[in-house]
Structures are given as C-alpha cells and as structure tokens.
Write a protein that holds these residues in place. Structure first.
Motif, PDB file in Angstrom:
ATOM      1  N   ARG A   1       0.839  -1.210   0.000  1.00  0.00           N
ATOM      2  CA  ARG A   1       0.000   0.000   0.000  1.00  0.00           C
ATOM      3  C   ARG A   1       0.870   1.255   0.000  1.00  0.00           C
ATOM      4  O   ARG A   1       0.618   2.221  -0.742  1.00  0.00           O
ATOM      5  CB  ARG A   1      -0.919  -0.020   1.222  1.00  0.00           C
ATOM      6  N   LYS A   2       1.872   1.260   0.847  1.00  0.00           N
ATOM      7  CA  LYS A   2       2.788   2.404   0.927  1.00  0.00           C
ATOM      8  C   LYS A   2       3.521   2.596  -0.391  1.00  0.00           C
ATOM      9  O   LYS A   2       3.641   3.719  -0.904  1.00  0.00           O
ATOM     10  CB  LYS A   2       3.777   2.186   2.070  1.00  0.00           C
ATOM     11  N   GLY A   3       4.005   1.497  -0.972  1.00  0.00           N
ATOM     12  CA  GLY A   3       4.734   1.583  -2.230  1.00  0.00           C
ATOM     13  C   GLY A   3       3.866   2.079  -3.372  1.00  0.00           C
ATOM     14  O   GLY A   3       4.308   2.909  -4.192  1.00  0.00           O
ATOM     15  N   LEU A   4       2.651   1.590  -3.457  1.00  0.00           N
ATOM     16  CA  LEU A   4       1.732   2.053  -4.507  1.00  0.00           C
ATOM     17  C   LEU A   4       1.412   3.527  -4.339  1.00  0.00           C
ATOM     18  O   LEU A   4       1.403   4.301  -5.314  1.00  0.00           O
ATOM     19  CB  LEU A   4       0.443   1.229  -4.474  1.00  0.00           C
ATOM     20  N   ASP A   5       1.137   3.942  -3.111  1.00  0.00           N
ATOM     21  CA  ASP A   5       0.788   5.342  -2.860  1.00  0.00           C
ATOM     22  C   ASP A   5       1.938   6.267  -3.239  1.00  0.00           C
ATOM     23  O   ASP A   5       1.735   7.307  -3.895  1.00  0.00           O
ATOM     24  CB  ASP A   5       0.427   5.539  -1.389  1.00  0.00           C
ATOM     25  N   GLU A   6       3.139   5.886  -2.842  1.00  0.00           N
ATOM     26  CA  GLU A   6       4.303   6.730  -3.124  1.00  0.00           C
ATOM     27  C   GLU A   6       4.609   6.797  -4.615  1.00  0.00           C
ATOM     28  O   GLU A   6       5.168   7.787  -5.097  1.00  0.00           O
ATOM     29  CB  GLU A   6       5.522   6.210  -2.356  1.00  0.00           C
ATOM     30  N   ALA A   7       4.209   5.773  -5.362  1.00  0.00           N
ATOM     31  CA  ALA A   7       4.442   5.748  -6.810  1.00  0.00           C
ATOM     32  C   ALA A   7       3.299   6.398  -7.592  1.00  0.00           C
ATOM     33  O   ALA A   7       3.317   6.389  -8.828  1.00  0.00           O
ATOM     34  CB  ALA A   7       4.633   4.306  -7.271  1.00  0.00           C
ATOM     35  N   GLY A   8       2.329   6.951  -6.889  1.00  0.00           N
ATOM     36  CA  GLY A   8       1.217   7.623  -7.550  1.00  0.00           C
ATOM     37  C   GLY A   8       0.045   6.721  -7.879  1.00  0.00           C
ATOM     38  O   GLY A   8      -0.827   7.098  -8.673  1.00  0.00           O
ATOM     39  N   PHE A   9      -0.021   5.541  -7.252  1.00  0.00           N
ATOM     40  CA  PHE A   9      -1.102   4.594  -7.526  1.00  0.00           C
ATOM     41  C   PHE A   9      -1.996   4.409  -6.304  1.00  0.00           C
ATOM     42  O   PHE A   9      -2.428   3.296  -5.995  1.00  0.00           O
ATOM     43  CB  PHE A   9      -0.518   3.253  -7.972  1.00  0.00           C
ATOM     44  N   ASP A  10      -2.299   5.520  -5.658  1.00  0.00           N
ATOM     45  CA  ASP A  10      -3.157   5.427  -4.475  1.00  0.00           C
ATOM     46  C   ASP A  10      -4.582   5.018  -4.819  1.00  0.00           C
ATOM     47  O   ASP A  10      -5.368   4.642  -3.938  1.00  0.00           O
ATOM     48  CB  ASP A  10      -3.158   6.747  -3.701  1.00  0.00           C
ATOM     49  N   HIS A  11      -4.928   5.062  -6.108  1.00  0.00           N
ATOM     50  CA  HIS A  11      -6.272   4.666  -6.544  1.00  0.00           C
ATOM     51  C   HIS A  11      -6.371   3.171  -6.815  1.00  0.00           C
ATOM     52  O   HIS A  11      -7.477   2.663  -7.064  1.00  0.00           O
ATOM     53  CB  HIS A  11      -6.652   5.419  -7.823  1.00  0.00           C
ATOM     54  N   ILE A  12      -5.273   2.446  -6.790  1.00  0.00           N
ATOM     55  CA  ILE A  12      -5.274   1.016  -7.094  1.00  0.00           C
ATOM     56  C   ILE A  12      -5.587   0.226  -5.820  1.00  0.00           C
ATOM     57  O   ILE A  12      -4.860   0.320  -4.830  1.00  0.00           O
ATOM     58  CB  ILE A  12      -3.917   0.564  -7.664  1.00  0.00           C
ATOM     59  N   PRO A  13      -6.660  -0.556  -5.812  1.00  0.00           N
ATOM     60  CA  PRO A  13      -7.008  -1.332  -4.613  1.00  0.00           C
ATOM     61  C   PRO A  13      -6.149  -2.579  -4.465  1.00  0.00           C
ATOM     62  O   PRO A  13      -5.522  -3.054  -5.424  1.00  0.00           O
ATOM     63  CB  PRO A  13      -8.479  -1.706  -4.841  1.00  0.00           C
ATOM     64  N   ILE A  14      -6.169  -3.121  -3.252  1.00  0.00           N
ATOM     65  CA  ILE A  14      -5.450  -4.350  -2.929  1.00  0.00           C
ATOM     66  C   ILE A  14      -6.456  -5.407  -2.488  1.00  0.00           C
ATOM     67  O   ILE A  14      -7.221  -5.200  -1.544  1.00  0.00           O
ATOM     68  CB  ILE A  14      -4.420  -4.126  -1.809  1.00  0.00           C
ATOM     69  N   MET A  15      -6.461  -6.519  -3.197  1.00  0.00           N
ATOM     70  CA  MET A  15      -7.204  -7.698  -2.758  1.00  0.00           C
ATOM     71  C   MET A  15      -6.199  -8.633  -2.103  1.00  0.00           C
ATOM     72  O   MET A  15      -5.419  -9.309  -2.775  1.00  0.00           O
ATOM     73  CB  MET A  15      -7.908  -8.394  -3.923  1.00  0.00           C
ATOM     74  N   SER A  16      -6.192  -8.641  -0.790  1.00  0.00           N
ATOM     75  CA  SER A  16      -5.196  -9.388  -0.042  1.00  0.00           C
ATOM     76  C   SER A  16      -5.560 -10.866   0.049  1.00  0.00           C
ATOM     77  O   SER A  16      -6.696 -11.210   0.379  1.00  0.00           O
ATOM     78  CB  SER A  16      -5.088  -8.806   1.374  1.00  0.00           C
ATOM     79  N   TYR A  17      -4.580 -11.726  -0.248  1.00  0.00           N
ATOM     80  CA  TYR A  17      -4.718 -13.132   0.141  1.00  0.00           C
ATOM     81  C   TYR A  17      -4.528 -13.151   1.660  1.00  0.00           C
ATOM     82  O   TYR A  17      -3.479 -13.529   2.176  1.00  0.00           O
ATOM     83  CB  TYR A  17      -3.648 -13.977  -0.524  1.00  0.00           C
ATOM     84  N   ALA A  18      -5.554 -12.710   2.354  1.00  0.00           N
ATOM     85  CA  ALA A  18      -5.425 -12.463   3.790  1.00  0.00           C
ATOM     86  C   ALA A  18      -5.261 -13.747   4.582  1.00  0.00           C
ATOM     87  O   ALA A  18      -4.507 -13.794   5.558  1.00  0.00           O
ATOM     88  CB  ALA A  18      -6.656 -11.695   4.289  1.00  0.00           C
ATOM     89  N   VAL A  19      -6.000 -14.768   4.184  1.00  0.00           N
ATOM     90  CA  VAL A  19      -5.984 -16.043   4.898  1.00  0.00           C
ATOM     91  C   VAL A  19      -5.662 -17.129   3.876  1.00  0.00           C
ATOM     92  O   VAL A  19      -6.536 -17.637   3.184  1.00  0.00           O
ATOM     93  CB  VAL A  19      -7.336 -16.326   5.573  1.00  0.00           C
ATOM     94  N   LYS A  20      -4.391 -17.443   3.772  1.00  0.00           N
ATOM     95  CA  LYS A  20      -3.936 -18.427   2.784  1.00  0.00           C
ATOM     96  C   LYS A  20      -3.257 -19.574   3.521  1.00  0.00           C
ATOM     97  O   LYS A  20      -2.238 -19.388   4.189  1.00  0.00           O
ATOM     98  CB  LYS A  20      -2.973 -17.785   1.782  1.00  0.00           C
ATOM     99  N   TYR A  21      -3.844 -20.746   3.384  1.00  0.00           N
ATOM    100  CA  TYR A  21      -3.365 -21.910   4.108  1.00  0.00           C
ATOM    101  C   TYR A  21      -2.304 -22.668   3.315  1.00  0.00           C
ATOM    102  O   TYR A  21      -2.301 -22.651   2.081  1.00  0.00           O
ATOM    103  CB  TYR A  21      -4.537 -22.840   4.424  1.00  0.00           C
ATOM    104  N   ALA A  22      -1.423 -23.352   4.039  1.00  0.00           N
ATOM    105  CA  ALA A  22      -0.434 -24.240   3.429  1.00  0.00           C
ATOM    106  C   ALA A  22      -1.160 -25.532   3.063  1.00  0.00           C
ATOM    107  O   ALA A  22      -1.162 -26.504   3.812  1.00  0.00           O
ATOM    108  CB  ALA A  22       0.714 -24.504   4.398  1.00  0.00           C
TER     109      ALA A  22
END
Length: 325
Positions: free
Chosen positions: A175-196
């Motif tokens: 999120r920080k990297g996208l915002d700093e690169a001017g892509f604060d409008h790009i959403p993140i779909m997190s693989y929040a819960v990814k099992y082995a």
C-alpha cells in the motif's frame, strides 16, 4: 390448530423456488484465472487441469475475447517466465510476461477488470514466495521485491493488485509503495488467509512454482488453525486491504463465514486448482453431475459469505447461467 408446518409449500415448483432463493450466483461474482507463458503460438492444456490452458501472448486474445463474450467481468493473471533466478528478477521487469499480458489485455478489452497476482514463486529458481538466505525465507527483504513487483504491475495497467505471498506486513508495504508511486487509486485484494494446503498441487504444475526445497509452512497458515485466520485478516484490514481473500475455499468455508461476519470489507474466495480438478476428473468418469456439483459449490461459497469467487469454472458457470435465462 395445524399440528405441523408445511415448509414444502415454498418448494412446490421451480418458479417459487427461485422467488424465495436466499443466495444468487451471478456472472458478476466471478474472477477467471489465466496463465500466460512466453513464446509464440502456444495454447497448451495443463495436464492436471482439464480445460485450463497456458497461453502465449499471441494466443491470449482469443481467450480474452471469449471471457468478454461470456460477460465475465474480471481476470486474474499469472505469468510463467522463461528465466528464473534467486531473487525473481522477472517479477518486476518492465517487459515481464505478466506486465506484457496486462498491457495487451487492457488494450484489447479495456472494460475487463484486470487483477495482477503479486508473488515471487513463479519467478524464483527455488520456487518460494520470498527471498531465501541460508535456507531461510526472509521476510523484510522479500517485501522490497514484492513492492517493486506491485508497482510494476500497476504501471503496466493492472486495475487491482492481489498479493499472495503471506509475508508479514505485505499489505502495509505494498500500500505504501503504490501510494508513493502515484497509484493510491489502485485497490489491494489481499490473500489475507492463505493456508499451506495440499489443494494447490495442480496450480503448481500450471505456474511451474513447486518449491525446490522444504515447503511453505513457515509463511502460509496451518490448516488446523481458525483463530489465527482472524489475526491475519485483522492485520491486513489495519494495513489497508480493500478486499479480503480466503484460500482455499471448500475446506475452509467456516473461515469464509468468520471473516465475513467480523470484517466490513468484501470477501473473496479462491476455488483452487485441486477443487476444480477433482470435479473435472469425476465428471469425465461419469461419476457426478458436473453442473450440479459446481453450482452447488458456488452457492455454498455465497452462503458462507463470499462476495467474489475466483474459479477456473467461470466460463462454464457463465454458460450455464445463460442457458437458464
């Protein structure tokens, strides 16, 4: 006074069953995974995933056209590069396979919503989702590579970033990297819960991403754990995720439900490769009704709380839904 309740009144025929149906599966729920490879003239079926193909860029257009014609609103792009190295240098290359695929899709189908899977495993010679030092997958150095990859995908035209690596802090860093690169409008779909999970086997054939040593259990979740899933999801919410994903789907429906109940964000579920391949294999042997099983599974995902479903069945589902109209 009547001694029992007649629940069957609302099941008497298809019309009333549809009228009172609590959950609906729609084409707009679906995200279709696509595997892109380098080379020319390639459309090769993945042996362990019947009906799913590797496409070279010049053959990608026909698949995208079909996706658009079926009304599927979104694809998630996975790339398989020719060259791999220890740090996955092709992952963020300006002319990397995923970057070129994203640009081509957006040019030829600008209305299609393109999601970029953001990981390193397809690009590293060792097959792990991060940087390896002395046999250990290190966290913070891996974040630097993942941020660079996400930014390069956004520059290529991705509408959404979907980081799948399960490094600690990956949503915050991206999120920080996208915002700093001017892509604060790009959403993140997190693989929040990814099992082995053992359900990933056919995908690793498709993405050529089987680990060359060890496994991914130091960063992907233990399948026995549920409370830990809530901690993982809570971290991603706090770090700026826009959509939370649970992966795999079928064996983790309870986790989909818990995530949906606890967090006020859209929830996605990944109907993963082995879930798909088991259905296909059984259907090819005449053991099951493929449409019935797939649609029942989709309704189960929706009933558990999923808003979006990533599934290799997407084109079949779109066809079946159209036939029912």
């Amino acid at each position: 006074m009547q001694s029992f309740i007649r629940h069957r009144r609302l099941r008497a025929n298809e019309a009333i069953r549809k009228m009172v149906r609590e959950h609906q599966v729609q084409v707009s729920d679906l995200i279709y995974p696509i595997f892109v490879v380098e080379g020319e003239g390639i459309k090769e079926e993945i042996p362990s995933m019947p009906g799913v193909y590797h496409f070279s860029l010049d053959r990608l257009d026909e698949e995208i056209q079909e996706v658009v014609e079926w009304g599927i609103p979104s694809v998630i792009v996975f790339g398989v590069p020719h060259e791999k190295d220890e740090c996955g240098s092709q992952a963020d290359a300006e002319q990397g396979i995923v970057q070129k695929a994203i640009g081509r899709i957006k040019k030829n189908a600008p209305s299609l919503y393109v999601i970029a899977d953001t990981c390193l495993c397809q690009y590293t010679s060792h097959g792990h989702c991060g940087i390896v030092e002395d046999g250990v997958i290190v966290n913070d150095r891996s974040l630097e590579r993942l941020v660079s990859t996400a930014v390069s995908q956004a520059k290529a035209g991705a509408d959404m970033i979907a980081p799948s690596n399960m490094m600690d802090g990956f949503v915050y860093a991206i999120r920080k990297g996208l915002d700093e690169a001017g892509f604060d409008h790009i959403p993140i779909m997190s693989y929040a819960v990814k099992y082995a999970s053992s359900y990933y086997g056919p995908f690793r054939d498709a993405a050529h991403s089987t680990p060359q040593f060890g496994d991914r259990r130091t960063y992907q979740m233990d399948p026995a754990n549920a409370r830990e899933a809530m901690r993982e999801a809570a971290s991603d919410v706090a770090e700026g995720a826009d959509i939370l994903m649970v992966k795999p789907g079928l064996a983790y429906m309870d986790i989909v439900y818990r995530v949906k109940e606890r967090f006020d964000l859209p929830v996605a579920v990944y109907n993963v490769s082995a879930e798909y391949s088991m259905v296909k294999a059984a259907a090819q042997n005449g053991w099951i009704d493929e449409k019935g099983v797939v649609m029942e599974t989709m309704h189960a995902f929706k009933r558990a709380g999923a808003d979006l479903v990533i599934t290799y069945h997407a084109k079949d589902i779109a066809r079946w839904l159209k036939e029912e109209r």
